[in-house]
Motif scaffolding. Structure first.
Motif, PDB file in Angstrom:
ATOM      1  N   THR A   1     -80.920  23.359   9.274  1.00 40.82           N
ATOM      2  CA  THR A   1     -80.507  24.102   9.531  1.00 40.82           C
ATOM      3  C   THR A   1     -79.425  23.245  10.039  1.00 40.82           C
ATOM      4  O   THR A   1     -79.239  22.376  11.261  1.00 40.82           O
ATOM      5  CB  THR A   1     -80.005  24.720   9.307  1.00 40.82           C
ATOM      6  OG1 THR A   1     -81.218  25.697   8.484  1.00 40.82           O
ATOM      7  CG2 THR A   1     -78.881  26.177   9.777  1.00 40.82           C
ATOM      8  N   ALA A   2     -77.689  23.712   9.917  1.00 44.50           N
ATOM      9  CA  ALA A   2     -76.595  22.903  11.244  1.00 44.50           C
ATOM     10  C   ALA A   2     -75.717  24.523  12.185  1.00 44.50           C
ATOM     11  O   ALA A   2     -75.539  25.284  11.692  1.00 44.50           O
ATOM     12  CB  ALA A   2     -75.506  22.039  10.929  1.00 44.50           C
ATOM     13  N   THR A   3     -76.295  24.367  13.495  1.00 42.77           N
ATOM     14  CA  THR A   3     -74.970  25.562  14.181  1.00 42.77           C
ATOM     15  C   THR A   3     -74.150  24.999  15.134  1.00 42.77           C
ATOM     16  O   THR A   3     -74.554  23.462  15.269  1.00 42.77           O
ATOM     17  CB  THR A   3     -76.452  26.477  14.924  1.00 42.77           C
ATOM     18  OG1 THR A   3     -77.032  25.776  15.369  1.00 42.77           O
ATOM     19  CG2 THR A   3     -77.062  27.259  14.133  1.00 42.77           C
TER      20      THR A   3
ATOM     21  N   ALA B   1     -72.993  19.371  16.691  1.00 46.75           N
ATOM     22  CA  ALA B   1     -73.766  20.089  15.966  1.00 46.75           C
ATOM     23  C   ALA B   1     -75.412  19.924  16.523  1.00 46.75           C
ATOM     24  O   ALA B   1     -75.416  19.101  16.796  1.00 46.75           O
ATOM     25  CB  ALA B   1     -73.493  19.412  14.360  1.00 46.75           C
TER      26      ALA B   1
ATOM     27  N   VAL C   1     -70.678  23.362  13.838  1.00 50.82           N
ATOM     28  CA  VAL C   1     -70.914  22.959  11.893  1.00 50.82           C
ATOM     29  C   VAL C   1     -71.850  24.335  12.306  1.00 50.82           C
ATOM     30  O   VAL C   1     -73.168  24.265  12.359  1.00 50.82           O
ATOM     31  CB  VAL C   1     -71.949  21.793  11.902  1.00 50.82           C
ATOM     32  CG1 VAL C   1     -71.440  22.227   9.996  1.00 50.82           C
ATOM     33  CG2 VAL C   1     -70.279  20.608  12.427  1.00 50.82           C
ATOM     34  N   HIS C   2     -71.194  24.418  10.798  1.00 49.83           N
ATOM     35  CA  HIS C   2     -72.117  25.634  10.459  1.00 49.83           C
ATOM     36  C   HIS C   2     -72.468  25.388   8.322  1.00 49.83           C
ATOM     37  O   HIS C   2     -72.356  25.256   8.172  1.00 49.83           O
ATOM     38  CB  HIS C   2     -71.748  27.052   9.874  1.00 49.83           C
ATOM     39  CG  HIS C   2     -71.684  27.686  11.865  1.00 49.83           C
ATOM     40  ND1 HIS C   2     -72.872  28.198  12.431  1.00 49.83           N
ATOM     41  CD2 HIS C   2     -70.296  27.475  12.635  1.00 49.83           C
ATOM     42  CE1 HIS C   2     -72.665  28.138  13.598  1.00 49.83           C
ATOM     43  NE2 HIS C   2     -70.916  27.527  14.067  1.00 49.83           N
ATOM     44  N   GLY C   3     -74.140  25.503   8.735  1.00 48.81           N
ATOM     45  CA  GLY C   3     -74.820  25.263   7.156  1.00 48.81           C
ATOM     46  C   GLY C   3     -76.626  25.089   6.774  1.00 48.81           C
ATOM     47  O   GLY C   3     -76.619  25.029   8.526  1.00 48.81           O
ATOM     48  N   SER C   4     -76.564  25.116   6.062  1.00 42.95           N
ATOM     49  CA  SER C   4     -78.010  24.330   5.465  1.00 42.95           C
ATOM     50  C   SER C   4     -78.237  23.955   3.937  1.00 42.95           C
ATOM     51  O   SER C   4     -77.547  23.829   3.593  1.00 42.95           O
ATOM     52  CB  SER C   4     -78.622  26.187   5.341  1.00 42.95           C
ATOM     53  OG  SER C   4     -78.336  27.047   4.775  1.00 42.95           O
TER      54      SER C   4
END
Length: 648
Positions: free
Chosen positions: A608-610, A632, A613-616
């Motif tokens: 998971t990236a927070t 990130a 940057v957002h995404g998994s």
């Protein structure tokens, strides 16, 4: 904060009083400390650079209050004269810290650990930045002090080349033009924001992380200090006794005979000499199974000099030790490994179970101007006791190889790690196992940005390389989580992994390294048809069991290897914690930016990236679209419910 104003006004000289300089120092303190930190020699290490930078800024003011001082040189472009004066003092002191010191010359400020500020029990260093900051840090480390100062003044202070020449000249730089030319050669990482990189937390010595110092060594030093204090008290008591008590020398034994063990340790006749075939029947072959070799093993006078210098080295003896290695005398008679002539020196190698000790003097000498080198080798086995350095001359090294390294044509050879497909060059050895001269990979001070070859020795099934110490480091490859752990480099594929990591070995020279393992922990298809990237972990283990160094590398097709993360003292990528996680910001051929991450070591369910940057993504790989310069934070979720953070 009062801005550093600029205009077209030119003033050749300005008079600055102490109060004005002090006000500028307090107002611009973080900027001045950053300037000093960036210009100081990287060889000092991050903890000492931080403290030294603060010390240089705090010492930049004149000693007497109320005096007037001339700003040298006079401020240009409307700069605050007080700031210009303090900046010049910091720049001059930081450059002096990197200049070589003559034999009889006193150390300059910055060349010794600062008296103030001091931090006890903690190591302080700036927070880690991204891949661009790491690449720029490595590029600046390869520059000379004036070249580094030119780059920093131009980028951080927004100075013109004319201003930089003026400031460097005032700071005592003999050739400012060469410094500017050297700064021009710095390759700013692709996708960076130029001067904004120097504003990063990677180069901010006022925003720090804290870690403990070497706790085991600290305990040893504390015990040694207590013992020394007790000895001083006892000696003072004995000296103060009345004349009717003990005699002039008290109850002490005659010189060189304080106790039986010390006396025996100085007797060449009591040296331990192992049978030439003892290694064949040893339960665990190591240095303790090496026989005594060399043409002068019977030279009693030479052996006595070596033992005496080890017990009490004089002021003319040059003593070096690897980190964590005690340099005291032997507790009893040591073992003789070698005594003989090597090039222009006469060398004696000794072993006391904990250390290998090398004594060297000029051929035909009497011990004056000798050298004494200590290296810790406790728990050495057949894999790690393959060779010892006998001598270094003009960048060349001669080794004494272990008796179990065969004498056949293919048993000893020299390989270039950067040419994994090339055959090894046979290495000749004499009857005692002494090799011909081999070029040291550290000759010429290679850096990751300027590394054209890296010689290593193939000794039987083991691959070793010189890292500037008595005992070469063993090179291995493979996952620490696999059965048996890392293994010898025994084929073209493992040598190919080392071809990408070899040039980073220069960063662990002189650290008491026992072995270095390279492990390709992931391969990742790149977005947009960019090919396949490789993620590798390089872990250097020391003889003392602490102070390990870990690097995570990222390599995209047709691109150089990039160090994306590093850590000191971390268990990651090792036997205790085989898992590792790292991330990088990557630009595709089409100009799109992505946040990439990869994990290795097994048990990873998702990434998971927070943050910026957002995404998994499920599994150990992640690729998420990102903006240029985005920051990130990545984390991995493990099968058992735990989490794994990135290497840092």
């Amino acid at each position: 904060m009062r801005p550093i104003t600029r205009s077209t006004h030119v003033e050749q000289h300005a008079v600055v009083d102490v109060e004005q300089a002090e006000a500028a120092l307090i107002e611009h303190y973080p900027r001045l400390v950053r300037l000093g930190y960036l210009v100081l020699p990287p060889a000092l290490g991050r903890n000492r650079r931080v403290l030294t930078a603060h010390a240089l800024v705090q010492r930049a003011l004149p000693r007497s209050r109320g005096a007037e001082v001339a700003a040298v040189p006079g401020p240009r472009n409307g700069d605050d004269p007080g700031y210009a004066y303090v900046r010049q003092q910091v720049l001059r002191a930081a450059l002096e810290a990197g200049r070589p010191r003559g034999r009889w010359q006193l150390p300059r400020p910055g060349q010794l650990p600062p008296l103030l500020p001091q931090v006890w029990g903690l190591r302080l260093f700036p927070r880690s930045g991204g891949a661009d900051e790491l690449a720029l840090d490595q590029a600046l480390a390869a520059l000379s002090g004036p070249g580094r100062a030119a780059y920093v003044l131009r980028a951080l202070e927004s100075r013109t080349d004319r201003d930089v020449r003026r400031l460097l000249t005032a700071a005592g730089v003999a050739d400012p033009g060469a410094a500017l030319a050297e700064a021009d050669g710095v390759r700013v990482p692709a996708g960076s924001r130029d001067a904004a990189l120097l504003e990063s937390v990677e180069f901010d010595p006022c925003s720090l992380q804290a870690r403990p110092t070497d706790l085991m060594r600290r305990r040893q030093h504390t015990r040694a200090a207590v013992a020394a204090a007790a000895a001083v008290v006892v000696c003072g008591t004995l000296i103060g006794l009345p004349s009717g008590g003990w005699g002039e020398d008290g109850p002490a034994a005659p010189p060189y005979a304080q106790n039986a063990a010390a006396e025996q340790a100085l007797d060449p006749a009591r040296l331990t000499r192992v049978s030439p075939t003892a290694w064949k029947s040893a339960d665990r072959p190591g240095f303790a199974a090496w026989p005594a070799r060399g043409s002068r093993t019977g030279d009693t006078a030479l052996l006595r000099r070596a033992l005496a210098v080890w017990a009490r080295p004089g002021s003319s003896v040059q003593v070096t030790t690897t980190p964590g290695t005690p340099s005291g005398p032997a507790a009893g008679p040591p073992q003789l490994l070698f005594a003989g002539d090597v090039d222009a020196a006469t060398v004696v190698l000794l072993h006391d179970g904990l250390r290998v000790v090398r004594y060297a003097e000029s051929k035909g000498g009497t011990g004056g101007g000798a050298a004494l080198d200590f290296a810790r080798v406790d728990a050495a086995d057949e894999d790690s006791a393959t060779a010892v350095v006998l001598g270094r001359t003009d960048g060349n090294v001669r080794y004494l190889t272990a008796p179990w390294v065969g004498d056949g044509a293919g048993d000893a050879s020299v390989r270039d790690l950067l040419k994994p497909d090339a055959a090894g060059q046979p290495l000749h050895r004499d009857g005692d196992g002494v090799t011909d001269a081999v070029r040291s990979p550290l000759a010429g001070q290679p850096t990751p940005n300027d590394c054209r070859s890296w010689p290593a020795l193939q000794l039987g099934g083991h691959l070793v390389t010189d890292l500037g110490e008595l005992v070469p480091a063993r090179l291995t490859t493979g996952s620490p989580a696999a059965s048996g752990g890392p293994h010898d480099v025994d084929g073209a594929t493992p040598r190919g992994e080392w071809a990408h990591a070899a040039c980073h070995l220069a960063t662990v020279r002189g650290q008491g390294v026992r072995s270095v393992n390279v492990w390709q922990f992931a391969t990742q298809p790149l977005p947009g048809g960019g090919g396949t990237a490789e993620w590798s972990c390089t872990r250097a283990e020391t003889w003392r069991g602490t102070g390990s160094r870990v690097l995570a590398d990222f390599r995209a097709p047709s691109a150089p290897v990039t160090v994306v993360a590093r850590a000191e003292g971390s268990p990651a990528c090792g036997a205790r914690e085989p898992r590792v996680l790292a991330g990088v910001l990557w630009k595709s051929h089409g100009g799109a930016w992505y946040a990439l991450a990869a994990a290795g070591g097994g048990d990873v369910v998702s990434l998971t990236a927070t943050g910026g940057v957002h995404g998994s993504a499920p599994g150990p790989l992640l690729a998420v679209p990102a903006a240029q310069g985005a920051q990130a934070k990545v984390a991995a979720r493990l099968a058992g419910g735990g989490t794994l953070g990135p290497l840092q």
